[in-house]
Design a protein around this motif. Structure first.
Motif, PDB file in Angstrom:
ATOM      1  N   GLU A  29      11.816   2.675   4.720  1.00 23.82           N
ATOM      2  CA  GLU A  29      10.620   2.004   4.225  1.00 23.82           C
ATOM      3  C   GLU A  29       9.943   1.180   5.311  1.00 23.82           C
ATOM      4  OE1 GLU A  29      11.605  -0.300   0.793  1.00 23.82           O
ATOM      5  OE2 GLU A  29      12.071   1.440  -0.437  1.00 23.82           O
ATOM      6  N   LEU A  30       8.614   1.236   5.292  1.00 25.88           N
ATOM      7  CA  LEU A  30       7.797   0.432   6.195  1.00 25.88           C
ATOM      8  C   LEU A  30       6.732  -0.270   5.370  1.00 25.88           C
ATOM      9  CD1 LEU A  30       6.439  -0.422   8.900  1.00 25.88           C
ATOM     10  CD2 LEU A  30       5.260   1.789   8.863  1.00 25.88           C
ATOM     11  N   HIS A  31       6.662  -1.578   5.506  1.00 22.55           N
ATOM     12  CA  HIS A  31       5.589  -2.354   4.879  1.00 22.55           C
ATOM     13  C   HIS A  31       4.814  -3.039   5.991  1.00 22.55           C
ATOM     14  CE1 HIS A  31       3.382  -4.837   2.039  1.00 22.55           C
ATOM     15  NE2 HIS A  31       3.635  -5.859   2.831  1.00 22.55           N
ATOM     16  N   GLN A  32       3.503  -2.842   5.994  1.00 26.72           N
ATOM     17  CA  GLN A  32       2.664  -3.369   7.081  1.00 26.72           C
ATOM     18  C   GLN A  32       1.425  -4.036   6.525  1.00 26.72           C
ATOM     19  OE1 GLN A  32       3.583  -2.781  10.417  1.00 26.72           O
ATOM     20  NE2 GLN A  32       1.958  -4.165  11.054  1.00 26.72           N
ATOM     21  N   ASP A  71       7.114   5.183   3.099  1.00 27.88           N
ATOM     22  CA  ASP A  71       8.537   5.526   3.188  1.00 27.88           C
ATOM     23  C   ASP A  71       8.676   7.035   3.342  1.00 27.88           C
ATOM     24  OD1 ASP A  71       9.219   6.752   0.445  1.00 27.88           O
ATOM     25  OD2 ASP A  71       8.330   4.857  -0.142  1.00 27.88           O
ATOM     26  N   PHE A  72       9.773   7.429   3.962  1.00 27.37           N
ATOM     27  CA  PHE A  72       9.942   8.851   4.273  1.00 27.37           C
ATOM     28  C   PHE A  72      11.425   9.209   4.325  1.00 27.37           C
ATOM     29  CE2 PHE A  72       9.426   6.456   8.198  1.00 27.37           C
ATOM     30  CZ  PHE A  72      10.551   6.823   8.921  1.00 27.37           C
ATOM     31  N   VAL A  73      11.679  10.517   4.237  1.00 31.42           N
ATOM     32  CA  VAL A  73      13.019  11.074   4.411  1.00 31.42           C
ATOM     33  C   VAL A  73      13.017  11.830   5.728  1.00 31.42           C
ATOM     34  CG1 VAL A  73      14.773  12.630   3.486  1.00 31.42           C
ATOM     35  CG2 VAL A  73      13.361  11.268   1.925  1.00 31.42           C
ATOM     36  N   GLN A 123       6.720   4.556  13.188  1.00 35.23           N
ATOM     37  CA  GLN A 123       6.071   3.341  12.699  1.00 35.23           C
ATOM     38  C   GLN A 123       4.769   3.080  13.462  1.00 35.23           C
ATOM     39  OE1 GLN A 123       8.592  -0.062  12.086  1.00 35.23           O
ATOM     40  NE2 GLN A 123       6.997  -1.491  12.697  1.00 35.23           N
ATOM     41  N   ASN A 124       4.802   3.235  14.773  1.00 31.16           N
ATOM     42  CA  ASN A 124       3.595   2.998  15.578  1.00 31.16           C
ATOM     43  C   ASN A 124       2.486   3.982  15.222  1.00 31.16           C
ATOM     44  OD1 ASN A 124       4.926   0.940  16.877  1.00 31.16           O
ATOM     45  ND2 ASN A 124       5.452   2.156  18.688  1.00 31.16           N
ATOM     46  N   ASN A 125       2.849   5.247  15.049  1.00 32.12           N
ATOM     47  CA  ASN A 125       1.841   6.268  14.753  1.00 32.12           C
ATOM     48  C   ASN A 125       1.176   6.037  13.402  1.00 32.12           C
ATOM     49  OD1 ASN A 125       2.323   7.570  17.163  1.00 32.12           O
ATOM     50  ND2 ASN A 125       3.789   9.026  16.299  1.00 32.12           N
ATOM     51  N   ASP A 158       7.399  12.361   2.550  1.00 35.23           N
ATOM     52  CA  ASP A 158       6.907  10.999   2.761  1.00 35.23           C
ATOM     53  C   ASP A 158       5.966  10.575   1.642  1.00 35.23           C
ATOM     54  OD1 ASP A 158       4.511  12.256   3.320  1.00 35.23           O
ATOM     55  OD2 ASP A 158       4.315  11.493   5.350  1.00 35.23           O
ATOM     56  N   LYS A 159       5.785   9.288   1.552  1.00 33.50           N
ATOM     57  CA  LYS A 159       4.911   8.694   0.534  1.00 33.50           C
ATOM     58  C   LYS A 159       4.230   7.489   1.172  1.00 33.50           C
ATOM     59  CE  LYS A 159       6.733   6.254  -2.780  1.00 33.50           C
ATOM     60  NZ  LYS A 159       7.506   5.918  -3.989  1.00 33.50           N
ATOM     61  N   ARG A 160       2.913   7.398   0.955  1.00 37.10           N
ATOM     62  CA  ARG A 160       2.175   6.271   1.517  1.00 37.10           C
ATOM     63  C   ARG A 160       1.203   5.710   0.491  1.00 37.10           C
ATOM     64  NH1 ARG A 160      -0.534   9.511   6.414  1.00 37.10           N
ATOM     65  NH2 ARG A 160       1.470  10.561   6.360  1.00 37.10           N
ATOM     66  N   ILE A 161       1.118   4.393   0.444  1.00 40.81           N
ATOM     67  CA  ILE A 161       0.164   3.693  -0.421  1.00 40.81           C
ATOM     68  C   ILE A 161      -0.612   2.723   0.451  1.00 40.81           C
ATOM     69  CG2 ILE A 161      -0.137   2.222  -2.442  1.00 40.81           C
ATOM     70  CD1 ILE A 161       2.587   3.175  -3.422  1.00 40.81           C
ATOM     71  N   TYR A 162      -1.931   2.942   0.520  1.00 40.59           N
ATOM     72  CA  TYR A 162      -2.805   2.117   1.357  1.00 40.59           C
ATOM     73  C   TYR A 162      -3.785   1.377   0.450  1.00 40.59           C
ATOM     74  CZ  TYR A 162      -6.644   1.026   4.591  1.00 40.59           C
ATOM     75  OH  TYR A 162      -7.623   0.402   5.311  1.00 40.59           O
ATOM     76  N   ASN A 163      -3.832   0.049   0.584  1.00 43.28           N
ATOM     77  CA  ASN A 163      -4.732  -0.774  -0.224  1.00 43.28           C
ATOM     78  C   ASN A 163      -5.731  -1.494   0.667  1.00 43.28           C
ATOM     79  OD1 ASN A 163      -4.247  -0.882  -3.194  1.00 43.28           O
ATOM     80  ND2 ASN A 163      -2.142  -1.189  -2.499  1.00 43.28           N
ATOM     81  N   PHE A 164      -7.012  -1.348   0.318  1.00 43.55           N
ATOM     82  CA  PHE A 164      -8.096  -2.044   1.016  1.00 43.55           C
ATOM     83  C   PHE A 164      -8.999  -2.671  -0.053  1.00 43.55           C
ATOM     84  CE2 PHE A 164     -12.086  -2.670   3.132  1.00 43.55           C
ATOM     85  CZ  PHE A 164     -11.752  -3.005   4.429  1.00 43.55           C
ATOM     86  N   PRO A 165      -8.693  -3.882  -0.508  1.00 39.28           N
ATOM     87  CA  PRO A 165      -9.378  -4.445  -1.679  1.00 39.28           C
ATOM     88  C   PRO A 165     -10.652  -5.215  -1.346  1.00 39.28           C
ATOM     89  CG  PRO A 165      -7.577  -5.873  -1.046  1.00 39.28           C
ATOM     90  CD  PRO A 165      -7.578  -4.738  -0.062  1.00 39.28           C
TER      91      PRO A 165
END
Length: 409
Positions: free
Chosen positions: A328-331, A252-254, A214-216, A268-275
């Motif tokens: 899952e991690l939501h940040q 989120d990851f396995v 999570q930190n990384n 793993d799967k990542r979605i990053y939003n910067f609107p």
């Protein structure tokens, strides 16, 4: 309403006489289709009771096990003939449907029952086998007609107009005992599996591993957020007046813990939003990345049938290999940014900024005091991301300089 209650009382009394005199059989569960289930059979743990009056007359009741004396459905039907075209026996009679547990809303009317076999087969536990495909030949359909309520001041609503019911065979005492033994063995096996999984998790210090991941990932996207801001043109940066800005990260990851207790991510799967700052014009739905890092291990995970929920996580086990599934991690990455003017005169610093206040002014001032070299007017771009400060002195070109002078008035 009084008339309806009197009729219901007489109806129930007649049911009592029927039950006292004739053969009956009760199913502990059944499947049902009605006009609301899109032809999907729903299994129901209610009581379905058949009582034979005369040779071809039946009472059918459906009720909650906790309130068996107050059936939801009550049908009193008699055989009227055989439909050769559809190969079904046809029964016609009276129906009551109770839509309120307190019996305050009762519908009464007529019904038609169609069945491939005569209804007396259901007096002999002739239903569908438990946990097997529902068989239409072991079911009957009920069509309701002219269902009405006499409740005063109530606008009638149409109750079920059609249901198909699949009686499910009651298990024998031997089957129940076998099932209990099977469940006991399954519980004992699951208990041993959970103990082994918890031992492995303690050995690899799973909480520390998850926190490190999570930190990384959070640090990576904090830096990405900072880089986007630093590379945004000055005019574009200052035109947007949104306060309390934030980027969002869903990750989120396995996780695989192999037989040697090595821990690694296999998918793993990542979605990053910067609107902000038109960044979303290139990525309107966010930056999406999905990786299958170890397809072989993923296929092994898919073969695992048993899953275990431990401390809010889902684990699969294959011999000495363990999988943590879809962690899952939501940040939210909260940030503040602006460009300020700093005039240096002697040892004094005078600040020029837009009307927005700097939330961590003392830290900005401390950075400026240590890093600005030379007297005169300087332009400082600061970013505060999750309370951490980044500062950079900028050298605007002629167009940017004119824009900044107007901005900092």
């Amino acid at each position: 309403m009084k008339k309806l209650l009197c009729m219901l009382f007489v109806f129930i009394m007649s049911i009592g006489l029927i039950n006292a005199q004739n053969q009956s059989y009760t199913y502990q569960k059944y499947g049902i289709i009605n006009q609301y289930t899109n032809n999907m059979v729903l299994e129901v743990d209610d009581i379905l009771k058949f009582t034979q009056n005369k040779s071809d007359s039946f009472l059918i009741q459906i009720s909650d096990p906790l309130s068996a004396k107050n059936p939801v459905y009550t049908l009193v039907v008699s055989l009227k003939g055989y439909d050769e075209l559809n190969e079904q026996y046809v029964y016609i009679g009276d129906a009551i449907e109770v839509l309120d547990k307190n019996q305050a809303l009762i519908y009464k009317g007529k019904c038609l029952v169609n069945s491939n076999s005569k209804l007396d087969i259901y007096l002999k536990n002739q239903g569908c086998n438990y946990e097997e495909t529902y068989d239409n030949s072991l079911s009957f359909s009920v069509y309701f007609n002219k269902m009405k309520t006499d409740k005063e001041g109530y606008i009638p609503q149409l109750p079920n107009s059609f249901i198909r019911i699949f009686p499910i065979k009651n298990k024998s005492k031997e089957e129940i005992k076998e099932n209990e033994l099977r469940n006991e063995k399954r519980l004992e096996y699951s208990k041993n599996e959970v103990e082994e999984i918890e031992s492995i998790l303690a050995e690899v210090n799973i909480e520390e591993k998850l926190q490190s991941i999570q930190n990384n990932i959070t640090d990576y996207y904090r830096n990405k957020t900072k880089d986007i801001i630093l590379n945004t043109p000055i005019k574009q940066l200052l035109q947007e007046k949104v306060t309390n800005k934030k980027a969002t990260l869903n990750y989120d990851f396995v996780l695989l813990i192999d037989k040697d207790k090595n821990v690694s991510i296999i998918k793993d799967k990542r979605i990053y939003n910067f609107p902000y700052y038109n960044y979303n014009e290139e990525h309107p739905f966010g930056e999406y990345k999905e990786r299958k890092i170890n397809p072989l291990m993923l296929s092994l995970k898919e073969e695992c049938r048993n899953r275990y929920f431990i401390d809010g996580c889902t684990y699969y086990k294959a011999d000495s290999i363990l999988f943590l599934d879809n962690y899952e991690l939501h940040q939210n990455i909260n940030f503040e940014t602006d460009i300020i003017g700093v005039k240096v005169k002697g040892e004094n610093l005078k600040y020029y900024s837009d009307e927005n206040k700097i939330s961590q002014f003392e830290e900005v001032h401390d950075w400026c005091s240590k890093n600005i070299i030379g007297k005169g007017f300087h332009y400082i771009h600061y970013i505060i991301i999750d309370s951490k400060l980044y500062c950079k002195e900028i050298n605007p070109n002629r167009d940017e300089l004119e824009y900044l002078k107007r901005y900092l008035k």
